[in-house]
Design a protein around this motif. Structure first.
Motif, PDB file in Angstrom:
ATOM      1  N   LEU A  40       7.302 -75.507 -26.681  1.00 31.84           N
ATOM      2  CA  LEU A  40       7.099 -74.478 -27.700  1.00 31.84           C
ATOM      3  C   LEU A  40       8.425 -74.194 -28.401  1.00 31.84           C
ATOM      4  CD1 LEU A  40       4.951 -71.966 -25.603  1.00 31.84           C
ATOM      5  CD2 LEU A  40       4.101 -73.531 -27.364  1.00 31.84           C
ATOM      6  N   ALA A  41       8.402 -74.186 -29.726  1.00 27.62           N
ATOM      7  CA  ALA A  41       9.602 -73.909 -30.512  1.00 27.62           C
ATOM      8  C   ALA A  41       9.656 -72.425 -30.856  1.00 27.62           C
ATOM      9  CB  ALA A  41       9.613 -74.755 -31.777  1.00 27.62           C
ATOM     10  N   MET A  42      10.662 -71.753 -30.336  1.00 24.40           N
ATOM     11  CA  MET A  42      10.892 -70.333 -30.607  1.00 24.40           C
ATOM     12  C   MET A  42      12.050 -70.210 -31.595  1.00 24.40           C
ATOM     13  SD  MET A  42       8.831 -68.599 -28.460  1.00 24.40           S
ATOM     14  CE  MET A  42       7.963 -68.831 -26.898  1.00 24.40           C
ATOM     15  N   HIS A  43      11.730 -70.039 -32.867  1.00 21.72           N
ATOM     16  CA  HIS A  43      12.786 -69.952 -33.875  1.00 21.72           C
ATOM     17  C   HIS A  43      13.366 -68.534 -33.912  1.00 21.72           C
ATOM     18  CE1 HIS A  43      12.307 -73.846 -36.225  1.00 21.72           C
ATOM     19  NE2 HIS A  43      11.372 -73.908 -35.294  1.00 21.72           N
ATOM     20  N   VAL A  44      14.691 -68.455 -33.790  1.00 23.66           N
ATOM     21  CA  VAL A  44      15.384 -67.169 -33.747  1.00 23.66           C
ATOM     22  C   VAL A  44      16.007 -66.875 -35.112  1.00 23.66           C
ATOM     23  CG1 VAL A  44      15.818 -67.327 -31.266  1.00 23.66           C
ATOM     24  CG2 VAL A  44      17.492 -68.268 -32.872  1.00 23.66           C
ATOM     25  N   ASP A  45      16.417 -65.620 -35.297  1.00 23.12           N
ATOM     26  CA  ASP A  45      16.867 -65.194 -36.622  1.00 23.12           C
ATOM     27  C   ASP A  45      18.359 -64.909 -36.737  1.00 23.12           C
ATOM     28  OD1 ASP A  45      17.000 -62.878 -35.112  1.00 23.12           O
ATOM     29  OD2 ASP A  45      15.758 -61.665 -36.461  1.00 23.12           O
ATOM     30  N   TYR A  46      19.131 -65.115 -35.665  1.00 20.24           N
ATOM     31  CA  TYR A  46      20.526 -64.661 -35.732  1.00 20.24           C
ATOM     32  C   TYR A  46      21.467 -65.642 -36.422  1.00 20.24           C
ATOM     33  CZ  TYR A  46      20.472 -67.071 -31.121  1.00 20.24           C
ATOM     34  OH  TYR A  46      20.293 -67.956 -30.074  1.00 20.24           O
ATOM     35  N   TRP A  47      20.947 -66.785 -36.885  1.00 22.26           N
ATOM     36  CA  TRP A  47      21.767 -67.680 -37.707  1.00 22.26           C
ATOM     37  C   TRP A  47      21.401 -67.569 -39.191  1.00 22.26           C
ATOM     38  CZ3 TRP A  47      25.754 -68.559 -35.181  1.00 22.26           C
ATOM     39  CH2 TRP A  47      25.765 -69.014 -33.866  1.00 22.26           C
ATOM     40  N   ASP A  48      20.492 -66.693 -39.531  1.00 25.02           N
ATOM     41  CA  ASP A  48      20.025 -66.616 -40.921  1.00 25.02           C
ATOM     42  C   ASP A  48      21.143 -66.249 -41.895  1.00 25.02           C
ATOM     43  OD1 ASP A  48      17.552 -67.242 -39.955  1.00 25.02           O
ATOM     44  OD2 ASP A  48      16.593 -65.339 -40.466  1.00 25.02           O
ATOM     45  N   TYR A  49      22.162 -65.553 -41.414  1.00 24.67           N
ATOM     46  CA  TYR A  49      23.229 -65.072 -42.300  1.00 24.67           C
ATOM     47  C   TYR A  49      24.115 -66.202 -42.830  1.00 24.67           C
ATOM     48  CZ  TYR A  49      26.772 -65.801 -38.692  1.00 24.67           C
ATOM     49  OH  TYR A  49      27.619 -66.361 -37.782  1.00 24.67           O
ATOM     50  N   ILE A  50      24.059 -67.379 -42.198  1.00 28.70           N
ATOM     51  CA  ILE A  50      24.977 -68.468 -42.557  1.00 28.70           C
ATOM     52  C   ILE A  50      24.690 -69.023 -43.948  1.00 28.70           C
ATOM     53  CG2 ILE A  50      25.672 -70.826 -41.937  1.00 28.70           C
ATOM     54  CD1 ILE A  50      25.452 -70.087 -39.039  1.00 28.70           C
ATOM     55  N   GLY A  51      23.471 -68.863 -44.438  1.00 31.66           N
ATOM     56  CA  GLY A  51      23.174 -69.369 -45.775  1.00 31.66           C
ATOM     57  C   GLY A  51      21.764 -69.882 -45.931  1.00 31.66           C
ATOM     58  N   TRP A  52      21.045 -70.001 -44.808  1.00 32.97           N
ATOM     59  CA  TRP A  52      19.651 -70.440 -44.868  1.00 32.97           C
ATOM     60  C   TRP A  52      18.824 -69.579 -43.930  1.00 32.97           C
ATOM     61  CZ3 TRP A  52      16.412 -73.171 -47.715  1.00 32.97           C
ATOM     62  CH2 TRP A  52      15.180 -73.549 -47.177  1.00 32.97           C
ATOM     63  N   LYS A  53      17.805 -68.931 -44.467  1.00 37.96           N
ATOM     64  CA  LYS A  53      16.920 -68.108 -43.648  1.00 37.96           C
ATOM     65  C   LYS A  53      15.834 -68.990 -43.061  1.00 37.96           C
ATOM     66  CE  LYS A  53      14.298 -63.811 -43.652  1.00 37.96           C
ATOM     67  NZ  LYS A  53      13.849 -62.634 -44.440  1.00 37.96           N
ATOM     68  N   ASP A  54      15.811 -69.094 -41.746  1.00 29.83           N
ATOM     69  CA  ASP A  54      14.826 -69.924 -41.048  1.00 29.83           C
ATOM     70  C   ASP A  54      13.417 -69.479 -41.427  1.00 29.83           C
ATOM     71  OD1 ASP A  54      13.007 -70.876 -38.924  1.00 29.83           O
ATOM     72  OD2 ASP A  54      14.843 -71.527 -37.926  1.00 29.83           O
ATOM     73  N   THR A  55      12.606 -70.438 -41.882  1.00 29.96           N
ATOM     74  CA  THR A  55      11.273 -70.103 -42.378  1.00 29.96           C
ATOM     75  C   THR A  55      10.318 -69.696 -41.254  1.00 29.96           C
ATOM     76  OG1 THR A  55      10.693 -72.454 -42.312  1.00 29.96           O
ATOM     77  CG2 THR A  55      11.486 -71.579 -44.398  1.00 29.96           C
ATOM     78  N   PHE A  56      10.672 -69.983 -40.004  1.00 32.94           N
ATOM     79  CA  PHE A  56       9.802 -69.645 -38.872  1.00 32.94           C
ATOM     80  C   PHE A  56      10.414 -68.611 -37.935  1.00 32.94           C
ATOM     81  CE2 PHE A  56       8.755 -74.247 -39.695  1.00 32.94           C
ATOM     82  CZ  PHE A  56       7.551 -73.999 -40.330  1.00 32.94           C
ATOM     83  N   ALA A  57      11.602 -68.127 -38.279  1.00 30.30           N
ATOM     84  CA  ALA A  57      12.309 -67.205 -37.380  1.00 30.30           C
ATOM     85  C   ALA A  57      11.559 -65.887 -37.237  1.00 30.30           C
ATOM     86  CB  ALA A  57      13.714 -66.942 -37.899  1.00 30.30           C
ATOM     87  N   ARG A  58      11.559 -65.375 -36.009  1.00 30.72           N
ATOM     88  CA  ARG A  58      10.947 -64.085 -35.727  1.00 30.72           C
ATOM     89  C   ARG A  58      11.899 -63.294 -34.830  1.00 30.72           C
ATOM     90  NH1 ARG A  58       5.445 -64.082 -36.903  1.00 30.72           N
ATOM     91  NH2 ARG A  58       5.129 -62.262 -35.590  1.00 30.72           N
ATOM     92  N   PRO A  59      12.127 -62.016 -35.161  1.00 27.38           N
ATOM     93  CA  PRO A  59      13.005 -61.209 -34.312  1.00 27.38           C
ATOM     94  C   PRO A  59      12.497 -61.093 -32.882  1.00 27.38           C
ATOM     95  CG  PRO A  59      11.837 -59.839 -35.931  1.00 27.38           C
ATOM     96  CD  PRO A  59      11.622 -61.255 -36.322  1.00 27.38           C
ATOM     97  N   GLU A  60      11.165 -61.198 -32.703  1.00 30.00           N
ATOM     98  CA  GLU A  60      10.613 -61.133 -31.346  1.00 30.00           C
ATOM     99  C   GLU A  60      11.107 -62.296 -30.481  1.00 30.00           C
ATOM    100  OE1 GLU A  60       6.926 -60.479 -33.997  1.00 30.00           O
ATOM    101  OE2 GLU A  60       9.050 -60.934 -34.339  1.00 30.00           O
ATOM    102  N   HIS A  61      11.356 -63.447 -31.110  1.00 30.78           N
ATOM    103  CA  HIS A  61      11.855 -64.583 -30.349  1.00 30.78           C
ATOM    104  C   HIS A  61      13.298 -64.356 -29.912  1.00 30.78           C
ATOM    105  CE1 HIS A  61       8.747 -67.282 -32.641  1.00 30.78           C
ATOM    106  NE2 HIS A  61       8.182 -66.419 -31.796  1.00 30.78           N
ATOM    107  N   THR A  62      14.078 -63.741 -30.790  1.00 35.42           N
ATOM    108  CA  THR A  62      15.451 -63.394 -30.419  1.00 35.42           C
ATOM    109  C   THR A  62      15.447 -62.404 -29.263  1.00 35.42           C
ATOM    110  OG1 THR A  62      16.205 -63.752 -32.701  1.00 35.42           O
ATOM    111  CG2 THR A  62      17.636 -62.454 -31.253  1.00 35.42           C
ATOM    112  N   LEU A  63      14.569 -61.421 -29.317  1.00 41.53           N
ATOM    113  CA  LEU A  63      14.467 -60.441 -28.228  1.00 41.53           C
ATOM    114  C   LEU A  63      14.021 -61.112 -26.935  1.00 41.53           C
ATOM    115  CD1 LEU A  63      12.836 -57.395 -30.085  1.00 41.53           C
ATOM    116  CD2 LEU A  63      15.205 -57.626 -29.316  1.00 41.53           C
ATOM    117  N   ARG A  64      13.114 -62.080 -27.028  1.00 43.26           N
ATOM    118  CA  ARG A  64      12.658 -62.791 -25.830  1.00 43.26           C
ATOM    119  C   ARG A  64      13.819 -63.583 -25.220  1.00 43.26           C
ATOM    120  NH1 ARG A  64       7.799 -64.321 -23.528  1.00 43.26           N
ATOM    121  NH2 ARG A  64       7.703 -66.374 -22.522  1.00 43.26           N
TER     122      ARG A  64
END
Length: 224
Positions: A40-64
């Motif tokens: 299962l691919a859990m896309h996280v959001d904490y790299w979004d600031y670098i210049g590309w917002k992950d199209t599948f990132a969810r804050p819930e995955h970062t919390l997990r």
């Protein structure tokens, strides 16, 4: 109907904005071809600031992922990271180490059985029952995981600019719909449909640590 054969859950915490992640993403796709494994691919959001917002990132995955880190006794999170069976963590591109851990989980005893049966009213029921005389954790939670089997994205900016990345079993939602004390068999009615069009689903029975963090996964099956 469900594939009542148990599967080992392999979670990859990844990001489209992480230059180290594409090899792990590709390896996750290879794992999907193995019997008895559900990556299962859990896309996280904490790299979004670098210049590309992950199209599948969810804050819930970062919390997990953070919750796993606390449960493992660490405070740092990174990508790509794989968590096997909710119990072992490893760098997502360390193939040999991952396969060694995976084989250990596959060879382990199956202490809980899960299967889908038809209820008297025609509804699909999930039946959960123990298969051991040993004590099981008493804090067990049943989770419904929904995911996109395959998705390809052209990355326009950031560390992976110009690359086309194919992701496998991209998780869109994890929701708890029941708990179990690990004792008598229980049944739960599954939602209809179990996933939106174009997505698949799985059921995961996961323990909770004393600190309230996600712990070892005792059983999992994929649903049709």
């Amino acid at each position: 109907m469900a594939q009542d054969r148990p599967v080992v859950i392999v979670e990859l915490f990844t990001s489209q904005g992480c230059s180290s992640c594409p090899p792990a993403d590709a390896f996750l796709g290879e794992l999907a071809e193995h019997d008895g494994v559900l990556p299962l691919a859990m896309h996280v959001d904490y790299w979004d600031y670098i210049g590309w917002k992950d199209t599948f990132a969810r804050p819930e995955h970062t919390l997990r992922q953070k919750a796993y880190a606390y449960g493992f006794g660490t405070r740092s999170i990174y990508t790509p990271q794989m968590v096997v069976g909710g119990a072992d963590q490893v760098v997502g591109s360390h193939v040999m180490q991952i396969m060694e851990i995976l084989h250990r989980h596959q060879d382990g005893a199956q202490n809980v059985a899960m299967k889908v049966i038809k209820g008297d009213n025609g509804a699909r029921l999930l039946r959960v029952e123990r298969q051991t005389h040993r004590n099981l954790p008493t804090a067990l939670f049943i989770q419904l995981v929904r995911f996109i089997p395959k998705a390809t994205v052209d990355i326009k900016r950031g560390e992976n600019a110009g690359r086309t990345i194919t992701s496998t079993n991209v998780v869109t939602d994890i929701s708890s719909f029941g708990s179990w004390d690990g004792k008598s068999a229980v049944e739960f009615e599954l939602p209809t449909p179990v996933a939106p069009d174009g997505q698949d689903a799985a059921v995961v029975l996961q323990s909770e640590t004393k600190g309230g963090y996600p712990g070892p996964i005792l059983a999992a099956i994929r649903l049709d």
